[in-house]
Design an enzyme around this catalytic site. Structure first.
Site, mmCIF file in Angstrom:
data_model
loop_
_atom_site.group_PDB
_atom_site.id
_atom_site.type_symbol
_atom_site.label_atom_id
_atom_site.label_comp_id
_atom_site.label_asym_id
_atom_site.label_seq_id
_atom_site.Cartn_x
_atom_site.Cartn_y
_atom_site.Cartn_z
ATOM 1 N N HIS A 58 0.847 -1.203 0.000
ATOM 2 C CA HIS A 58 0.000 0.000 0.000
ATOM 3 C C HIS A 58 0.880 1.249 0.000
ATOM 4 C CE1 HIS A 58 -3.141 -2.636 2.195
ATOM 5 N NE2 HIS A 58 -3.642 -2.371 1.001
ATOM 6 N N LYS A 95 -16.719 -7.771 5.505
ATOM 7 C CA LYS A 95 -15.415 -8.205 6.030
ATOM 8 C C LYS A 95 -15.316 -7.807 7.497
ATOM 9 C CE LYS A 95 -12.250 -7.852 2.046
ATOM 10 N NZ LYS A 95 -11.102 -7.087 1.518
ATOM 11 N N ARG A 133 -1.495 -6.091 -8.477
ATOM 12 C CA ARG A 133 -0.394 -7.004 -8.133
ATOM 13 C C ARG A 133 -0.163 -8.028 -9.225
ATOM 14 N NH1 ARG A 133 -3.120 -8.170 -2.428
ATOM 15 N NH2 ARG A 133 -4.822 -8.215 -3.920
ATOM 16 N N SER A 156 -2.982 -7.923 2.801
ATOM 17 C CA SER A 156 -3.211 -7.776 4.251
ATOM 18 C C SER A 156 -3.675 -9.104 4.843
ATOM 19 C CB SER A 156 -4.269 -6.699 4.509
ATOM 20 O OG SER A 156 -3.846 -5.463 4.017
#
Ligand code: PNS
Length: 160
Positions: free
Chosen positions: A17, A41, A90, A127
């Site tokens: 990040h 979440k 990514r 994460s």
């Protein structure tokens, strides 16, 4: 004023990040890091804690500020005069979902999304994976800002 938002869960913020935030800060007059509340979440850190962690991690970037938002990202952009959403990519696996969101957001209000490839050394970071590895005692110190790493270990030992 060219203003961009970097939205995400940031539970917790990682070096991946931070890399995107630093590079976005070099391209825009102002970058807003928006911690988005995702009802589906369950977070390890509260939104307030994530804001604190982010604030410490970007203290060296004068044109970056932190905020939080509950609702549609496009509404946040409209209310805050934000012209661009910056997202780190990514791998190809990120692309399908990110493309879909970018196109939906563009169609809703015309806001543009810019994809920034992560540095190769961060391309495996997430994460969730960091939390899982740390939960079972794996070393993640090199994957997070130092303050975030400390707070993560504290939180995991508290929740044991
Ligand atoms: O870090 P994450 O969890 O991958 O971030 C995803 C996030 C929060 C950026 C995305 O879910 C989002 O934009 N949520 C806000 C709600 C919204 O606008 N949904 C419609 C997207 S087209």
């Amino acid at each position: 004023m060219r203003r961009a938002v970097c939205p995400g869960s940031y539970d917790p913020p990682t070096n991946g990040h931070l890399d995107i935030l630093e590079r976005a800060a070099g391209l825009f007059d102002e970058v807003v890091v928006a911690v988005l509340v995702n009802k589906s979440k369950k977070g390890l850190f509260t939104v307030e804690e994530r804001i604190e962690l982010l604030a410490e991690s970007v203290a060296h970037l004068p044109n970056v500020r932190i905020d939080s938002w509950h609702g549609l990202l496009v509404d946040y952009c409209r209310q805050n005069d934000i012209q661009a959403i910056v997202k780190g990519l990514r791998a190809v696996s990120d692309f399908d979902y990110e493309l879909q969101m970018a196109q939906m957001n563009q169609q809703l209000t015309g806001v543009e999304t810019l994809f920034m490839p992560t540095k190769p050394e961060n391309s495996f970071l997430s994460s969730s994976l960091i939390k899982e590895v740390a939960t079972y005692g794996g070393n993640v110190a090199h994957l997070l800002p130092a303050t975030v790493h400390r707070r993560l270990l504290d939180r995991l030992s508290r929740d044991k």
